[in-house]
Write a protein that holds these residues in place. Structure first.
Motif, mmCIF file in Angstrom:
data_model
loop_
_atom_site.group_PDB
_atom_site.id
_atom_site.type_symbol
_atom_site.label_atom_id
_atom_site.label_comp_id
_atom_site.label_asym_id
_atom_site.label_seq_id
_atom_site.Cartn_x
_atom_site.Cartn_y
_atom_site.Cartn_z
ATOM 1 N N ARG A 102 51.296 85.482 -15.146
ATOM 2 C CA ARG A 102 51.678 84.302 -14.883
ATOM 3 C C ARG A 102 50.676 83.286 -15.085
ATOM 4 N N GLY A 147 58.227 78.860 -29.211
ATOM 5 C CA GLY A 147 58.405 78.276 -27.702
ATOM 6 C C GLY A 147 59.190 79.135 -27.086
ATOM 7 N N GLY A 207 49.035 76.579 -20.970
ATOM 8 C CA GLY A 207 49.990 75.319 -20.607
ATOM 9 C C GLY A 207 48.928 74.177 -20.588
ATOM 10 N N LEU A 208 48.074 74.379 -19.559
ATOM 11 C CA LEU A 208 46.993 73.502 -19.454
ATOM 12 C C LEU A 208 46.301 72.899 -20.808
ATOM 13 N N GLY A 261 49.826 81.877 -18.682
ATOM 14 C CA GLY A 261 50.940 81.024 -19.103
ATOM 15 C C GLY A 261 50.552 79.457 -18.797
ATOM 16 N N GLU A 262 49.953 79.486 -17.315
ATOM 17 C CA GLU A 262 49.541 78.265 -16.788
ATOM 18 C C GLU A 262 48.437 77.611 -17.404
ATOM 19 N N TYR A 266 54.133 82.191 -24.334
ATOM 20 C CA TYR A 266 54.674 81.702 -23.015
ATOM 21 C C TYR A 266 55.453 80.406 -23.139
ATOM 22 N N PRO A 267 56.418 80.236 -22.222
ATOM 23 C CA PRO A 267 57.142 79.055 -22.209
ATOM 24 C C PRO A 267 56.540 77.705 -22.420
ATOM 25 N N GLN A 268 55.204 77.710 -21.462
ATOM 26 C CA GLN A 268 54.355 76.589 -21.531
ATOM 27 C C GLN A 268 53.755 76.088 -22.869
ATOM 28 N N VAL A 269 53.820 77.096 -23.830
ATOM 29 C CA VAL A 269 53.288 76.786 -25.262
ATOM 30 C C VAL A 269 54.393 76.572 -26.394
ATOM 31 N N ARG A 280 48.655 70.656 -22.677
ATOM 32 C CA ARG A 280 48.869 69.526 -22.119
ATOM 33 C C ARG A 280 47.473 68.705 -22.493
#
Length: 83
Positions: free
Chosen positions: A16, A71, A23-24, A19-20, A43-46, A27
């Motif tokens: 998990r 995505g 995602g960072l 993924g964070e 990962y959904p964050q990408v 962003r």
């Protein structure tokens, strides 16, 4: 353009959290190239990612598989290998 190369990216990091962390990077608008064992980056964050997996069995040529992550799903685009 900023690009970061992460060798053996996120070794010993919980799934998990990977993924964070990815995602960072998204962003922060950082382009990145990663290596890692069984690291897909899907990962959904990408929102979008191209993945190249290089595989080789003992005594055979290497094979590169191109996968696109949109995505929400992986799309296997092609494989290419040597003789």
């Amino acid at each position: 353009m900023r690009i970061i190369l992460l060798d053996d990216a996120f070794a010993k990091v919980h799934g998990r959290m990977i993924g964070e962390l990815m995602g960072l990077q998204v962003r922060m608008d950082v382009d990145f190239c990663m290596t890692g064992h069984a690291l897909w980056g899907a990962y959904p964050q990408v929102p979008s990612l191209d993945i190249y997996e290089i595989r080789r069995a003992e005594g055979t040529a290497a094979v590169a598989t191109h996968v696109h992550w949109d995505g929400s799903a992986r799309h296997y685009l092609r494989s290419a290998g040597g003789a």
